[in-house]
Motif scaffolding. Structure first.
Motif, PDB file in Angstrom:
ATOM      1  N   TRP A  97       0.804  -1.215   0.000  1.00  0.00           N
ATOM      2  CA  TRP A  97       0.000   0.000   0.000  1.00  0.00           C
ATOM      3  C   TRP A  97       0.838   1.265   0.000  1.00  0.00           C
ATOM      4  O   TRP A  97       0.294   2.369   0.035  1.00  0.00           O
ATOM      5  CB  TRP A  97      -0.954  -0.003   1.199  1.00  0.00           C
ATOM      6  CG  TRP A  97      -1.966  -1.094   1.097  1.00  0.00           C
ATOM      7  CD1 TRP A  97      -1.996  -2.265   1.804  1.00  0.00           C
ATOM      8  CD2 TRP A  97      -3.096  -1.149   0.217  1.00  0.00           C
ATOM      9  NE1 TRP A  97      -3.051  -3.033   1.421  1.00  0.00           N
ATOM     10  CE2 TRP A  97      -3.751  -2.368   0.448  1.00  0.00           C
ATOM     11  CE3 TRP A  97      -3.604  -0.271  -0.745  1.00  0.00           C
ATOM     12  CZ2 TRP A  97      -4.898  -2.741  -0.252  1.00  0.00           C
ATOM     13  CZ3 TRP A  97      -4.752  -0.635  -1.435  1.00  0.00           C
ATOM     14  CH2 TRP A  97      -5.384  -1.857  -1.181  1.00  0.00           C
ATOM     15  N   GLU A  98       2.154   1.147   0.004  1.00  0.00           N
ATOM     16  CA  GLU A  98       3.035   2.312  -0.100  1.00  0.00           C
ATOM     17  C   GLU A  98       3.315   2.563  -1.578  1.00  0.00           C
ATOM     18  O   GLU A  98       3.891   1.709  -2.253  1.00  0.00           O
ATOM     19  CB  GLU A  98       4.336   2.080   0.657  1.00  0.00           C
ATOM     20  CG  GLU A  98       4.162   1.998   2.168  1.00  0.00           C
ATOM     21  CD  GLU A  98       4.114   3.369   2.817  1.00  0.00           C
ATOM     22  OE1 GLU A  98       4.259   4.384   2.117  1.00  0.00           O
ATOM     23  OE2 GLU A  98       3.936   3.417   4.048  1.00  0.00           O
ATOM     24  N   THR A  99       2.910   3.705  -2.086  1.00  0.00           N
ATOM     25  CA  THR A  99       3.017   3.953  -3.524  1.00  0.00           C
ATOM     26  C   THR A  99       4.203   4.829  -3.901  1.00  0.00           C
ATOM     27  O   THR A  99       4.559   4.912  -5.070  1.00  0.00           O
ATOM     28  CB  THR A  99       1.726   4.610  -4.042  1.00  0.00           C
ATOM     29  OG1 THR A  99       1.510   5.837  -3.342  1.00  0.00           O
ATOM     30  CG2 THR A  99       0.529   3.692  -3.815  1.00  0.00           C
ATOM     31  N   PRO A 142      -6.410   7.214  -0.675  1.00  0.00           N
ATOM     32  CA  PRO A 142      -6.902   8.112   0.379  1.00  0.00           C
ATOM     33  C   PRO A 142      -6.921   7.471   1.764  1.00  0.00           C
ATOM     34  O   PRO A 142      -6.624   8.129   2.768  1.00  0.00           O
ATOM     35  CB  PRO A 142      -8.326   8.457  -0.091  1.00  0.00           C
ATOM     36  CG  PRO A 142      -8.289   8.264  -1.574  1.00  0.00           C
ATOM     37  CD  PRO A 142      -7.344   7.126  -1.811  1.00  0.00           C
ATOM     38  N   LYS A 143      -7.245   6.177   1.822  1.00  0.00           N
ATOM     39  CA  LYS A 143      -7.295   5.504   3.120  1.00  0.00           C
ATOM     40  C   LYS A 143      -5.919   5.484   3.779  1.00  0.00           C
ATOM     41  O   LYS A 143      -5.786   5.667   4.988  1.00  0.00           O
ATOM     42  CB  LYS A 143      -7.813   4.070   2.942  1.00  0.00           C
ATOM     43  CG  LYS A 143      -8.099   3.353   4.258  1.00  0.00           C
ATOM     44  CD  LYS A 143      -8.405   1.876   4.045  1.00  0.00           C
ATOM     45  CE  LYS A 143      -9.616   1.651   3.194  1.00  0.00           C
ATOM     46  NZ  LYS A 143      -9.960   0.209   3.095  1.00  0.00           N
ATOM     47  N   GLN A 144      -4.878   5.290   2.978  1.00  0.00           N
ATOM     48  CA  GLN A 144      -3.522   5.255   3.525  1.00  0.00           C
ATOM     49  C   GLN A 144      -3.062   6.646   3.949  1.00  0.00           C
ATOM     50  O   GLN A 144      -2.331   6.801   4.920  1.00  0.00           O
ATOM     51  CB  GLN A 144      -2.561   4.659   2.500  1.00  0.00           C
ATOM     52  CG  GLN A 144      -2.832   3.199   2.185  1.00  0.00           C
ATOM     53  CD  GLN A 144      -2.861   2.326   3.426  1.00  0.00           C
ATOM     54  OE1 GLN A 144      -3.877   1.714   3.751  1.00  0.00           O
ATOM     55  NE2 GLN A 144      -1.763   2.264   4.138  1.00  0.00           N
ATOM     56  N   LYS A 180     -15.577   6.951  11.583  1.00  0.00           N
ATOM     57  CA  LYS A 180     -15.678   5.490  11.615  1.00  0.00           C
ATOM     58  C   LYS A 180     -14.498   4.871  10.890  1.00  0.00           C
ATOM     59  O   LYS A 180     -14.160   5.262   9.776  1.00  0.00           O
ATOM     60  CB  LYS A 180     -16.990   5.039  10.974  1.00  0.00           C
ATOM     61  CG  LYS A 180     -17.302   3.568  11.188  1.00  0.00           C
ATOM     62  CD  LYS A 180     -18.698   3.229  10.702  1.00  0.00           C
ATOM     63  CE  LYS A 180     -19.016   1.771  10.980  1.00  0.00           C
ATOM     64  NZ  LYS A 180     -20.390   1.418  10.542  1.00  0.00           N
ATOM     65  N   SER A 181     -13.855   3.908  11.523  1.00  0.00           N
ATOM     66  CA  SER A 181     -12.665   3.281  10.952  1.00  0.00           C
ATOM     67  C   SER A 181     -13.035   2.071  10.105  1.00  0.00           C
ATOM     68  O   SER A 181     -13.943   1.314  10.464  1.00  0.00           O
ATOM     69  CB  SER A 181     -11.715   2.848  12.077  1.00  0.00           C
ATOM     70  OG  SER A 181     -10.675   2.037  11.579  1.00  0.00           O
ATOM     71  N   PRO A 182     -12.333   1.842   8.996  1.00  0.00           N
ATOM     72  CA  PRO A 182     -12.578   0.642   8.190  1.00  0.00           C
ATOM     73  C   PRO A 182     -11.942  -0.605   8.798  1.00  0.00           C
ATOM     74  O   PRO A 182     -12.166  -1.709   8.311  1.00  0.00           O
ATOM     75  CB  PRO A 182     -11.927   0.986   6.841  1.00  0.00           C
ATOM     76  CG  PRO A 182     -10.838   1.948   7.191  1.00  0.00           C
ATOM     77  CD  PRO A 182     -11.338   2.739   8.372  1.00  0.00           C
ATOM     78  N   PRO A 236     -13.140  11.660   6.103  1.00  0.00           N
ATOM     79  CA  PRO A 236     -13.410  10.221   6.156  1.00  0.00           C
ATOM     80  C   PRO A 236     -12.244   9.390   5.641  1.00  0.00           C
ATOM     81  O   PRO A 236     -11.440   9.851   4.836  1.00  0.00           O
ATOM     82  CB  PRO A 236     -14.640  10.063   5.262  1.00  0.00           C
ATOM     83  CG  PRO A 236     -14.598  11.238   4.345  1.00  0.00           C
ATOM     84  CD  PRO A 236     -13.973  12.356   5.118  1.00  0.00           C
ATOM     85  N   PHE A 237     -12.158   8.146   6.121  1.00  0.00           N
ATOM     86  CA  PHE A 237     -11.128   7.237   5.637  1.00  0.00           C
ATOM     87  C   PHE A 237     -11.324   6.936   4.155  1.00  0.00           C
ATOM     88  O   PHE A 237     -10.376   6.817   3.405  1.00  0.00           O
ATOM     89  CB  PHE A 237     -11.164   5.920   6.424  1.00  0.00           C
ATOM     90  CG  PHE A 237     -10.425   5.975   7.716  1.00  0.00           C
ATOM     91  CD1 PHE A 237      -9.059   5.745   7.768  1.00  0.00           C
ATOM     92  CD2 PHE A 237     -11.083   6.271   8.897  1.00  0.00           C
ATOM     93  CE1 PHE A 237      -8.370   5.792   8.959  1.00  0.00           C
ATOM     94  CE2 PHE A 237     -10.409   6.310  10.096  1.00  0.00           C
ATOM     95  CZ  PHE A 237      -9.042   6.080  10.133  1.00  0.00           C
TER      96      PHE A 237
END
Length: 261
Positions: A97-99, A142-144, A180-182, A236-237
């Motif tokens: 997930w590191e781009t 975006p989540k990261q 709210k967390s995923p 938001p996440f």
């Protein structure tokens, strides 16, 4: 012909550098962090034109840090900053997930972590600000991005708490706790509740939180609230601000834990 000779020479140097790096990776896997760090630093110094120069320099700094040679780790991290290694370089070697490489960003974060370990919390806060605002984290997910900002704010919270600034320790995490967390676990909720129970009146916090979210201001991409005269932005996440309606707040882990009797 000249180009071919230069290219051949460069390829041979790369192969020698790769061969020498094998020992460094082996030592690191065996927990010989200082020996590994010194080899990576040798490789960076001996092959400054190598395609692997940024990785070698980074690996040296990280290995020194893991070996708790904090002086040399800090020196190499500062070298990464002074040489302006390219944070925007596409690189997933830190994980799926590191781009991007984020060399300078993580250098600042890791110097902050070292300062925290040495209990120099004001210095850690300065380095966290550099990581956030001077060398901001780059990621196309975006989540990261949200997760990275939350991690840095947890470090800030720990610094404030160690300095006896309990209100600041709580406030810096509140915007994350309200979202709210995923993931199954939400560390911001857990830490906020610990601070509230130890230092504040939960009923008063609950009333002020409810007032803040009822008076929220919806803007493109975020929701803005004011908690006890402290402006906060809630992001938001994943998804848009349509996931931040009042019912969504009331269904969040933090609200249900704090506000429902």
């Amino acid at each position: 012909m000249l180009l071919g000779v230069l290219l051949l020479t460069h390829c041979r140097q790369e192969m020698r550098a790769i061969k020498r790096s094998e020992k460094a990776f082996k030592w690191h896997s065996q927990g010989e962090y200082i020996q590994s760090a010194e080899r990576f630093l040798e490789l960076a110094n001996d092959y400054p034109e190598s395609n692997f120069y940024p990785q070698n320099l980074w690996n040296a700094a990280w290995s020194f840090q893991e070996g708790e040679d904090f002086n040399r780790a800090r020196q190499v991290y500062r070298r990464i900053l002074s040489e302006h290694l390219n944070d925007a370089q596409p690189d997933s070697s830190r994980g799926l997930w590191e781009t991007h490489a984020n060399y300078q960003h993580y250098a600042c974060r890791n110097i902050a972590a070292i300062s925290m370990k040495e209990e120099n919390y004001p210095d850690a806060l300065l380095w966290l600000d550099s990581a956030d605002f001077v060398y901001p984290y780059i990621n196309k997910h975006p989540k990261q991005l949200k997760r990275a900002h939350m991690a840095m704010d947890h470090m800030r919270s720990d610094c404030y708490y160690a300095l006896g600034q309990t209100e600041e320790a709580f406030l810096v995490l509140l915007p994350h706790a309200l979202i709210k967390s995923p993931w199954h676990r939400h560390p911001s909720v857990e830490r906020c509740m610990e601070i509230i129970v130890e230092h504040f009146d939960p009923d008063r916090i609950a009333a002020d939180v409810l007032k803040a979210i009822e008076q929220r201001q919806v803007l493109p991409g975020l929701v803005r609230i004011r908690f006890r005269n402290h402006p906060m932005e809630l992001i938001p996440f994943e998804g848009g601000v349509e996931t931040l309606h009042l019912d969504d707040f009331k269904n969040s882990d933090f609200y249900r834990t704090l506000c429902i009797p």
